[in-house]
Design a protein around this motif. Structure first.
Motif, PDB file in Angstrom:
ATOM      1  N   UNK A  13     -37.162  -9.446 -33.194  1.00 51.98           N
ATOM      2  CA  UNK A  13     -36.075  -9.385 -34.188  1.00 51.98           C
ATOM      3  C   UNK A  13     -34.824  -9.288 -33.743  1.00 51.98           C
ATOM      4  N   UNK A  14     -34.678  -8.271 -32.968  1.00 47.41           N
ATOM      5  CA  UNK A  14     -33.354  -7.979 -32.449  1.00 47.41           C
ATOM      6  C   UNK A  14     -32.685  -9.072 -31.465  1.00 47.41           C
ATOM      7  N   UNK A  15     -33.762  -9.526 -30.439  1.00 43.77           N
ATOM      8  CA  UNK A  15     -33.174 -10.672 -29.745  1.00 43.77           C
ATOM      9  C   UNK A  15     -32.910 -12.205 -30.389  1.00 43.77           C
ATOM     10  N   UNK A  16     -33.637 -12.149 -31.589  1.00 42.73           N
ATOM     11  CA  UNK A  16     -33.621 -13.475 -32.429  1.00 42.73           C
ATOM     12  C   UNK A  16     -31.814 -13.570 -32.704  1.00 42.73           C
ATOM     13  N   UNK A  17     -31.282 -12.506 -32.641  1.00 41.12           N
ATOM     14  CA  UNK A  17     -29.950 -12.599 -33.185  1.00 41.12           C
ATOM     15  C   UNK A  17     -28.812 -12.913 -32.121  1.00 41.12           C
ATOM     16  N   UNK A  18     -29.356 -13.138 -30.892  1.00 43.27           N
ATOM     17  CA  UNK A  18     -28.519 -13.390 -29.756  1.00 43.27           C
ATOM     18  C   UNK A  18     -27.829 -14.872 -29.616  1.00 43.27           C
ATOM     19  N   UNK A  19     -28.599 -15.346 -30.666  1.00 44.94           N
ATOM     20  CA  UNK A  19     -27.918 -16.967 -30.806  1.00 44.94           C
ATOM     21  C   UNK A  19     -26.701 -16.791 -31.440  1.00 44.94           C
ATOM     22  N   UNK A  20     -26.336 -15.724 -32.209  1.00 42.83           N
ATOM     23  CA  UNK A  20     -25.037 -15.406 -32.599  1.00 42.83           C
ATOM     24  C   UNK A  20     -24.157 -15.110 -31.618  1.00 42.83           C
ATOM     25  N   UNK A  21     -24.386 -14.505 -30.655  1.00 45.13           N
ATOM     26  CA  UNK A  21     -23.491 -14.194 -29.437  1.00 45.13           C
ATOM     27  C   UNK A  21     -23.358 -15.453 -28.597  1.00 45.13           C
ATOM     28  N   UNK A  22     -24.482 -16.230 -28.435  1.00 43.24           N
ATOM     29  CA  UNK A  22     -24.187 -17.383 -27.548  1.00 43.24           C
ATOM     30  C   UNK A  22     -23.267 -18.354 -28.432  1.00 43.24           C
ATOM     31  N   UNK A  23     -23.251 -18.291 -29.640  1.00 44.40           N
ATOM     32  CA  UNK A  23     -22.337 -19.321 -30.463  1.00 44.40           C
ATOM     33  C   UNK A  23     -20.867 -18.712 -30.337  1.00 44.40           C
TER      34      UNK A  23
END
Length: 311
Positions: free
Chosen positions: A181-191
């Motif tokens: 769940x936590x790592x799934x939010x890393x797309x926001x950091x990539x964006x």
């Protein structure tokens, strides 16, 4: 009957950060009564205690109550003093916060807005981290492809920039749901890094980003960065940042949003925003990382796990 008529030439604002009273009951007396202190010039209506100092809800600083009252001439002098560029940045930052519903947070120290002494990671390093975060957000949903993703990161020379905790994810046979769940939010950091590197024109607002992640910004990101598995070196070697002023302001918006949400935990007040906290935290984290540069050649991957978002 006599009525007190407010002097329209008098402006009430914090002498430190220029926050103006909004009519709310931000102050509490030692007797327990809460009220708007400027309705009574700092005298408690219940116990009649006269307060000499007033704390600002905007910056948290304590000032003599009488120093809050300014003439229009004094206000004009204050606004024309100091660094005009920093004052413009202060206005822009605070306007964005108010637009999100964070109405009582102000900057009292103008040098806080000056990034001239900051040392950002190079665009190349930012691009490497962006692609790592992109790969992780993909692998979270395609666990069976993690080995292929690892091979690609190694082949492209990015594996040494993957953080220790990220490497654990790639090698863990059964990652915990909370980790996923936590790592799934890393797309926001990539964006966010994609925006910093001019691969995305506009970041979605913090209060709509969760609805936009599969929309225009994400499509634009995928169109402008290599697909996972493709060669990276030519792409990474030709990256450039957008204006550092824009990047720094975005960092401060999310830093102050983090402060706002932290303060809510202690005050137990209602959230007056519709900000997606997970999105804001990811932006705060990655932009803090962007400003964490060491001259000793430390790999960025080793720094990622230790990024401080405590404000």
């Amino acid at each position: 009957m006599l009525f007190w008529k407010r002097n329209t030439d008098t402006i009430i604002q914090c002498p430190n950060c220029e926050w103006k009273p909004d009519g709310e009951k931000h102050w509490a007396c030692s007797c327990g009564h809460s009220w708007n202190t400027f309705e009574t010039k700092a005298k408690c209506p219940q116990c009649k205690k006269q307060w000499q100092d007033t704390v600002c809800p905007g910056c948290g600083k304590l000032s003599p109550h009488k120093s809050w009252y300014k003439t229009r001439e004094e206000i004009n002098a204050l606004e024309s003093a100091g660094d005009s560029q920093l004052r413009a940045k202060k206005k822009s930052l605070e306007s964005r916060l108010v637009g999100y519903g964070i109405k009582n947070y102000r900057v009292s120290h103008l040098p806080y807005l000056d990034h001239s002494n900051e040392k950002f990671h190079s665009p190349f390093e930012a691009g490497c981290r962006m692609m790592i975060l992109y790969a992780i957000s993909y692998a979270v949903h395609k666990l069976h492809e993690r080995a292929d993703v690892c091979d690609w990161l190694q082949r492209e020379g990015l594996w040494d920039r993957v953080s220790p905790k990220e490497k654990e994810f790639f090698t863990d046979p059964l990652p915990e749901k909370e980790t996923l769940r936590e790592l799934s939010w890393r797309i926001e950091a990539a964006l966010t890094l994609g925006w910093c590197l001019n691969k995305v024109k506009v970041l979605p607002r913090l209060d709509e980003a969760s609805n936009k992640i599969n929309g225009q910004a994400m499509r634009e990101f995928q169109e402008n960065v290599p697909a996972l598995g493709e060669p990276l070196m030519s792409f990474l070697s030709n990256l450039e940042y957008r204006s550092l002023d824009e990047i720094y302001e975005e960092n401060l918006v999310n830093e102050m949003a983090t402060t706002y949400f932290r303060d809510l935990m202690f005050s137990r007040k209602d959230d007056q925003t519709k900000i997606n906290r997970a999105v804001s935290l990811e932006r705060h984290r990655v932009l803090n990382w962007l400003r964490t540069h060491y001259e000793d050649g430390n790999f960025s991957g080793e720094l990622w796990d230790d990024v401080d978002t405590s404000t």
